[in-house]
Motif scaffolding. Structure first.
Motif, PDB file in Angstrom:
ATOM      1  N   ARG A   8     -13.771 -23.504 -23.954  1.00  0.00           N
ATOM      2  CA  ARG A   8     -12.655 -22.630 -24.306  1.00  0.00           C
ATOM      3  C   ARG A   8     -13.189 -21.291 -24.810  1.00  0.00           C
ATOM      4  NH1 ARG A   8      -9.653 -25.861 -28.745  1.00  0.00           N
ATOM      5  NH2 ARG A   8     -11.811 -26.183 -29.297  1.00  0.00           N
ATOM      6  N   PRO A   9     -12.382 -20.223 -24.698  1.00  0.00           N
ATOM      7  CA  PRO A   9     -12.805 -18.927 -25.249  1.00  0.00           C
ATOM      8  C   PRO A   9     -12.952 -19.016 -26.766  1.00  0.00           C
ATOM      9  CG  PRO A   9     -10.806 -18.684 -23.929  1.00  0.00           C
ATOM     10  CD  PRO A   9     -11.120 -20.136 -24.016  1.00  0.00           C
ATOM     11  N   TRP A  10     -13.691 -18.066 -27.354  1.00  0.00           N
ATOM     12  CA  TRP A  10     -13.986 -18.133 -28.790  1.00  0.00           C
ATOM     13  C   TRP A  10     -12.734 -18.027 -29.645  1.00  0.00           C
ATOM     14  CZ3 TRP A  10     -12.697 -14.285 -32.159  1.00  0.00           C
ATOM     15  CH2 TRP A  10     -12.340 -13.067 -31.591  1.00  0.00           C
ATOM     16  N   TYR A  11     -11.721 -17.258 -29.206  1.00  0.00           N
ATOM     17  CA  TYR A  11     -10.522 -17.106 -30.026  1.00  0.00           C
ATOM     18  C   TYR A  11      -9.704 -18.390 -30.055  1.00  0.00           C
ATOM     19  CZ  TYR A  11      -8.322 -16.151 -25.481  1.00  0.00           C
ATOM     20  OH  TYR A  11      -7.892 -16.237 -24.194  1.00  0.00           O
ATOM     21  N   LYS A  12      -9.834 -19.218 -29.024  1.00  0.00           N
ATOM     22  CA  LYS A  12      -9.132 -20.504 -29.051  1.00  0.00           C
ATOM     23  C   LYS A  12      -9.917 -21.538 -29.854  1.00  0.00           C
ATOM     24  CE  LYS A  12      -6.304 -20.075 -24.972  1.00  0.00           C
ATOM     25  NZ  LYS A  12      -5.910 -20.652 -23.683  1.00  0.00           N
ATOM     26  N   ARG A  13     -11.238 -21.419 -29.838  1.00  0.00           N
ATOM     27  CA  ARG A  13     -12.054 -22.327 -30.643  1.00  0.00           C
ATOM     28  C   ARG A  13     -11.937 -22.012 -32.131  1.00  0.00           C
ATOM     29  NH1 ARG A  13     -17.747 -21.531 -28.351  1.00  0.00           N
ATOM     30  NH2 ARG A  13     -16.762 -19.757 -27.379  1.00  0.00           N
ATOM     31  N   LEU A  14     -11.668 -20.729 -32.457  1.00  0.00           N
ATOM     32  CA  LEU A  14     -11.595 -20.304 -33.851  1.00  0.00           C
ATOM     33  C   LEU A  14     -10.418 -20.948 -34.564  1.00  0.00           C
ATOM     34  CD1 LEU A  14     -12.771 -18.373 -35.978  1.00  0.00           C
ATOM     35  CD2 LEU A  14     -11.189 -16.657 -35.145  1.00  0.00           C
ATOM     36  N   PHE A  15      -9.272 -21.002 -33.883  1.00  0.00           N
ATOM     37  CA  PHE A  15      -8.055 -21.518 -34.510  1.00  0.00           C
ATOM     38  C   PHE A  15      -7.839 -22.981 -34.148  1.00  0.00           C
ATOM     39  CE2 PHE A  15      -7.187 -16.918 -34.099  1.00  0.00           C
ATOM     40  CZ  PHE A  15      -7.157 -16.640 -35.444  1.00  0.00           C
ATOM     41  N   THR A  16      -8.733 -23.818 -34.612  1.00  0.00           N
ATOM     42  CA  THR A  16      -8.582 -25.246 -34.384  1.00  0.00           C
ATOM     43  C   THR A  16      -7.646 -25.825 -35.427  1.00  0.00           C
ATOM     44  OG1 THR A  16     -10.488 -25.736 -35.754  1.00  0.00           O
ATOM     45  CG2 THR A  16     -10.882 -25.472 -33.397  1.00  0.00           C
ATOM     46  N   SER A  17      -7.226 -27.026 -35.204  1.00  0.00           N
ATOM     47  CA  SER A  17      -6.255 -27.670 -36.072  1.00  0.00           C
ATOM     48  C   SER A  17      -6.774 -27.804 -37.507  1.00  0.00           C
ATOM     49  CB  SER A  17      -5.895 -29.034 -35.517  1.00  0.00           C
ATOM     50  OG  SER A  17      -4.933 -29.649 -36.317  1.00  0.00           O
ATOM     51  N   SER A  18      -8.024 -28.170 -37.679  1.00  0.00           N
ATOM     52  CA  SER A  18      -8.550 -28.371 -39.033  1.00  0.00           C
ATOM     53  C   SER A  18      -8.630 -27.049 -39.789  1.00  0.00           C
ATOM     54  CB  SER A  18      -9.928 -29.031 -38.977  1.00  0.00           C
ATOM     55  OG  SER A  18     -10.846 -28.195 -38.308  1.00  0.00           O
ATOM     56  N   ARG A  19      -8.967 -25.979 -39.116  1.00  0.00           N
ATOM     57  CA  ARG A  19      -9.028 -24.675 -39.783  1.00  0.00           C
ATOM     58  C   ARG A  19      -7.632 -24.193 -40.154  1.00  0.00           C
ATOM     59  NH1 ARG A  19     -13.566 -22.099 -35.926  1.00  0.00           N
ATOM     60  NH2 ARG A  19     -15.349 -23.083 -36.935  1.00  0.00           N
ATOM     61  N   LEU A  20      -6.698 -24.392 -39.250  1.00  0.00           N
ATOM     62  CA  LEU A  20      -5.323 -24.004 -39.570  1.00  0.00           C
ATOM     63  C   LEU A  20      -4.768 -24.829 -40.719  1.00  0.00           C
ATOM     64  CD1 LEU A  20      -3.802 -23.413 -36.035  1.00  0.00           C
ATOM     65  CD2 LEU A  20      -4.431 -21.711 -37.734  1.00  0.00           C
ATOM     66  N   ASP A  21      -5.126 -26.112 -40.775  1.00  0.00           N
ATOM     67  CA  ASP A  21      -4.705 -26.961 -41.893  1.00  0.00           C
ATOM     68  C   ASP A  21      -5.272 -26.445 -43.214  1.00  0.00           C
ATOM     69  OD1 ASP A  21      -3.254 -28.582 -40.249  1.00  0.00           O
ATOM     70  OD2 ASP A  21      -4.782 -30.172 -40.132  1.00  0.00           O
ATOM     71  N   ALA A  22      -6.526 -26.037 -43.199  1.00  0.00           N
ATOM     72  CA  ALA A  22      -7.152 -25.515 -44.418  1.00  0.00           C
ATOM     73  C   ALA A  22      -6.497 -24.211 -44.851  1.00  0.00           C
ATOM     74  CB  ALA A  22      -8.643 -25.311 -44.200  1.00  0.00           C
ATOM     75  N   VAL A  23      -6.212 -23.337 -43.903  1.00  0.00           N
ATOM     76  CA  VAL A  23      -5.542 -22.071 -44.237  1.00  0.00           C
ATOM     77  C   VAL A  23      -4.144 -22.342 -44.778  1.00  0.00           C
ATOM     78  CG1 VAL A  23      -4.576 -19.967 -43.232  1.00  0.00           C
ATOM     79  CG2 VAL A  23      -6.878 -20.686 -42.616  1.00  0.00           C
ATOM     80  N   HIS A  24      -3.434 -23.269 -44.157  1.00  0.00           N
ATOM     81  CA  HIS A  24      -2.085 -23.606 -44.613  1.00  0.00           C
ATOM     82  C   HIS A  24      -2.121 -24.192 -46.019  1.00  0.00           C
ATOM     83  CE1 HIS A  24       1.424 -26.332 -44.980  1.00  0.00           C
ATOM     84  NE2 HIS A  24       2.046 -25.265 -44.513  1.00  0.00           N
ATOM     85  N   ARG A  25      -3.056 -25.091 -46.267  1.00  0.00           N
ATOM     86  CA  ARG A  25      -3.175 -25.704 -47.592  1.00  0.00           C
ATOM     87  C   ARG A  25      -3.478 -24.639 -48.650  1.00  0.00           C
ATOM     88  NH1 ARG A  25      -7.685 -28.530 -47.096  1.00  0.00           N
ATOM     89  NH2 ARG A  25      -6.668 -29.903 -45.600  1.00  0.00           N
ATOM     90  N   GLY A  26      -4.397 -23.744 -48.341  1.00  0.00           N
ATOM     91  CA  GLY A  26      -4.723 -22.678 -49.284  1.00  0.00           C
ATOM     92  C   GLY A  26      -3.539 -21.764 -49.550  1.00  0.00           C
ATOM     93  N   THR A  27      -2.801 -21.435 -48.506  1.00  0.00           N
ATOM     94  CA  THR A  27      -1.623 -20.580 -48.667  1.00  0.00           C
ATOM     95  C   THR A  27      -0.575 -21.252 -49.539  1.00  0.00           C
ATOM     96  OG1 THR A  27      -2.027 -19.645 -46.471  1.00  0.00           O
ATOM     97  CG2 THR A  27       0.156 -19.314 -47.413  1.00  0.00           C
ATOM     98  N   VAL A  28      -0.343 -22.530 -49.293  1.00  0.00           N
ATOM     99  CA  VAL A  28       0.641 -23.262 -50.097  1.00  0.00           C
ATOM    100  C   VAL A  28       0.196 -23.322 -51.555  1.00  0.00           C
ATOM    101  CG1 VAL A  28       1.656 -25.547 -50.478  1.00  0.00           C
ATOM    102  CG2 VAL A  28       1.570 -24.578 -48.179  1.00  0.00           C
ATOM    103  N   PHE A  29      -1.075 -23.574 -51.802  1.00  0.00           N
ATOM    104  CA  PHE A  29      -1.567 -23.623 -53.179  1.00  0.00           C
ATOM    105  C   PHE A  29      -1.390 -22.282 -53.876  1.00  0.00           C
ATOM    106  CE2 PHE A  29      -4.671 -27.327 -52.385  1.00  0.00           C
ATOM    107  CZ  PHE A  29      -3.706 -28.242 -52.788  1.00  0.00           C
ATOM    108  N   VAL A  30      -1.699 -21.206 -53.181  1.00  0.00           N
ATOM    109  CA  VAL A  30      -1.564 -19.875 -53.779  1.00  0.00           C
ATOM    110  C   VAL A  30      -0.099 -19.576 -54.081  1.00  0.00           C
ATOM    111  CG1 VAL A  30      -1.758 -17.408 -53.275  1.00  0.00           C
ATOM    112  CG2 VAL A  30      -3.682 -18.919 -52.834  1.00  0.00           C
ATOM    113  N   LEU A  31       0.785 -19.870 -53.147  1.00  0.00           N
ATOM    114  CA  LEU A  31       2.204 -19.593 -53.365  1.00  0.00           C
ATOM    115  C   LEU A  31       2.793 -20.456 -54.480  1.00  0.00           C
ATOM    116  CD1 LEU A  31       3.445 -19.125 -49.701  1.00  0.00           C
ATOM    117  CD2 LEU A  31       3.095 -17.379 -51.448  1.00  0.00           C
ATOM    118  N   MET A  32       2.418 -21.724 -54.523  1.00  0.00           N
ATOM    119  CA  MET A  32       2.927 -22.593 -55.584  1.00  0.00           C
ATOM    120  C   MET A  32       2.372 -22.170 -56.945  1.00  0.00           C
ATOM    121  SD  MET A  32       5.051 -24.600 -54.212  1.00  0.00           S
ATOM    122  CE  MET A  32       5.289 -25.952 -55.313  1.00  0.00           C
TER     123      MET A  32
END
Length: 76
Positions: A8-32
């Protein structure tokens, strides 16, 4: 078992499910955390307002009324 090469191209490899989960978790923690902090700040400011500001304003208003009554009696 041989793991196949990820083609896959690098931009598709960058946004894998585990990375998006980590970003989402961090965002939720910051907002809460922000919500909790702002709620506590609002509670603290409200308590200080009702505990200190209102009695101080009441005292100033009563003092002004006394001064006006005294000035009225003095004939100003």
């Amino acid at each position: 078992m041989i793991q196949r090469e990820d083609r896959r191209p690098w931009y598709k490899r960058l946004f894998t499910s585990s990375r998006l989960d980590a970003v989402h978790r961090g965002t939720v923690f910051v907002l809460m955390g922000s919500a909790v902090f702002l709620s506590l700040s609002l509670a603290y400011m409200s308590i200080n307002f009702y505990k200190y500001e209102i009695p101080l304003r009441r005292e100033k208003r009563e003092q002004l009324e006394k001064e006006l009554i005294e000035a009225d009696k003095a004939g100003f």
